[in-house]
Design an enzyme around this catalytic site. Structure first.
Site, short mmCIF file in Angstrom:
data_model
loop_
_atom_site.label_atom_id
_atom_site.label_comp_id
_atom_site.label_asym_id
_atom_site.label_seq_id
_atom_site.Cartn_x
_atom_site.Cartn_y
_atom_site.Cartn_z
CB SER A 1 3.83 17.69 33.07
OG SER A 1 5.12 17.43 32.52
CE LYS B 1 2.29 14.60 34.00
NZ LYS B 1 3.02 13.40 34.39
CG HIS C 1 3.11 15.09 29.06
ND1 HIS C 1 3.98 14.57 30.01
CD2 HIS C 1 3.54 16.35 28.82
CE1 HIS C 1 4.89 15.48 30.31
NE2 HIS C 1 4.65 16.57 29.61
CG ASN C 2 4.14 11.12 31.96
OD1 ASN C 2 4.04 12.33 31.77
ND2 ASN C 2 4.15 10.59 33.16
CD GLU D 1 8.71 12.82 30.66
OE1 GLU D 1 9.28 12.18 31.57
OE2 GLU D 1 7.75 13.59 30.87
#
Length: 519
Positions: free
Chosen positions: A169, A224, A227-228, A231
């Site tokens: 990232s 990940k 995480h997105n 986001e």
């Protein structure tokens, strides 16, 4: 003209034309450098030289690790080696065919792939593994579905190869200067690259490199992905803060720039707040006014947000803020429909009797944004914990917060507080009940409610903030109206119910009792 086989589509394609004089010079320089390198193989390889791949390769080389690079479109290889020369004569060595590329790497070989998720990953693995030996390692650095990573790890193990799925990232800038990295899969494979990633990752002075071994299987890709998803929630909440300040408070772009710049000095300090302030200050170079006002209100997406919401449903974990952010992107895609609907439902006819104090509104929106942000991160962390339990990954949430503090898109000062919350209690049921976060939410809830109410009265949708507030209000209540829903299920489907006063499962003939009452 000689035909060659495309490694992705397995179809014949025309051979590359003879290089120009400038390309010949590049090739000659590269050949001279390869001659110098011939006695010493390169430490690592990277396949896939779009901008992310190029930048990560240059980052690795800059940290002192000679790297071989390969791309099926050979011009990308030459472009990368030329950049390496211009950016400090970095030890980047290009190869136009996969066999030479693989053979240029020291054993046990380690190759990072940065190609589009799905079939291209499988095709690249097939091409490269043909020249690899037992004990070599392939690392997928793209945004891949975690189950694909687990499937590939098993397939590679049958060939005697090691495999990692590593979330990266930070975008183009992070790849070049220091990303947050989330490797998961073979611990032996991680040991192969640990010395590299510890130097290549973003460095945060008080907590070290933004990388850690995540766990087994597809855990790196899963983390990940979440995480997105977080986001998505962050970006949606910021856009709602912007909308309320602009549409209700009538702030100009210059005022918005100043507000977000100020916010970035306090508890909201983060990469996304910083770039938002920057965006408001950019003038349009093609017409009058500010560029942000000329950008089409239609948000794209690549799939990780959707995957996050799908996993929330699979795991039965409430993630309403993240779900609202995804729905908002779907709604933004209906630009033509919304334009027609705006003519039917005249937006200008919504009149609020409330007078707006601009400074008070700025204060309240700041509080609402922070409180909503806590809820969004709480949902993401709950998803990771639930999946970790299901898969037996043993993920450490505090360590994940640590590696997100630098390099990545959601990097923020706020993450240090999340790490400390899990340091205090690794088994924390929800970030909302951490003593510090609980106090902060309580201190902000009045302003939060005012912003949501004001937005409703002005006809401004704030799905992320509203969903966050509903999440908080639902979570804090000891008793919900779910008793009625379960009674309804028992009425029409005999699904039974539990009682608050007597243990066991019960079924009631609701219809018969209701009929008797009516009679």
């Amino acid at each position: 003209m000689k035909k060659e086989i495309c490694i992705f589509c397995h179809q014949p394609q025309a051979a590359v034309q003879q290089p120009s004089r400038s390309n010949s010079v590049v090739a000659q320089n590269q050949g001279e450098r390869m001659a110098e390198q011939s006695s010493k193989l390169n430490r690592i390889g990277l396949a896939g030289l779009a901008v992310m791949g190029q930048n990560l390769a240059l980052n690795i080389a800059e940290k002192g690790f000679p790297i071989s690079v390969y791309n099926r479109t050979t011009s990308k290889v030459d472009e990368t080696t030329e950049r390496a020369k211009l950016e400090g004569n970095l030890p980047v060595f290009g190869f136009h065919d996969p066999e030479s590329f693989v053979n240029s790497i020291q054993k046990p070989r380690v190759i990072i792939m940065l190609v589009k998720a799905g079939a291209p990953v499988d095709q690249t693995i097939k091409t490269l593994s043909a020249y690899m030996e037992k004990g070599d390692c392939i690392i997928d650095g793209g945004n891949e579905w975690y189950e694909n990573t687990e499937r590939r790890e098993k397939a590679m193990a049958e060939l005697g190869l090691l495999y990692l799925g590593m979330g990266v990232s930070g975008g183009e800038e992070g790849a070049r200067n220091g990303p947050s990295m989330m490797p998961g899969g073979s611990i032996e494979a991680y040991k192969y690259i640990e010395d590299i990633v510890l130097k290549v990752a973003a460095q945060v002075p008080d907590s070290g490199p933004c990388v850690t071994y995540i766990g087994k299987g597809g855990s790196g890709n899963f983390v990940k992905m979440i995480h997105n998803g977080i986001e998505y929630g962050d970006m949606q909440l910021i856009s709602e803060a912007y909308d309320v300040l602009k549409s209700v408070g009538k702030l100009s772009n210059e005022e918005l720039k100043n507000v977000f710049t100020e916010w970035n000095k306090g508890e909201l300090q983060s990469f996304l707040i910083e770039i938002t302030a920057d965006i408001f200050g950019i003038k349009d170079d093609k017409a009058d006014g500010y560029l942000v006002d000329k950008v089409l209100d239609k948000t794209g997406m690549k799939g990780t947000g959707k995957w996050t919401v799908q996993q929330a449903a699979e795991l039965s974990i409430a993630a309403p803020t993240i779900e609202a952010s995804l729905d908002s992107r779907f709604m933004s895609g209906l630009k033509e429909e919304r334009t027609e609907a705006s003519k039917v439902f005249n937006f200008g006819e919504i009149i609020s009797p409330e007078k707006v104090d601009k400074e008070k509104l700025i204060h309240d929106v700041r509080q609402a944004l922070y409180a909503s942000k806590i809820c969004s991160y709480a949902q993401g962390m709950n998803l990771i914990r639930a999946k970790s339990i299901e898969m037996g990954w043993g993920l450490k949430l505090g360590e994940l917060a640590r590696i997100w503090k630098g390099g990545c898109i959601i990097r923020a000062i706020f993450l240090d507080r999340i790490k400390k919350a899990y340091d205090r209690n690794a088994d924390l049921a929800n970030l909302l009940v951490d003593p510090e976060f609980a106090k902060e939410i309580m201190d902000r809830q009045s302003a939060w409610r005012r912003v949501v109410t004001l937005s409703i009265n002005h006809g401004i949708s704030t799905p992320g903030m509203s969903a966050s507030l509903a999440y908080f209000d639902t979570y804090r209540r000891a008793r919900l109206p779910a008793n009625l829903v379960q009674a309804q299920r028992d009425y029409f489907g005999a699904h039974t119910y539990e009682r608050v006063d007597i243990p066991g499962a019960f079924h009631t003939e609701w219809f018969k009792l209701a009929t008797k009452i009516d009679n």
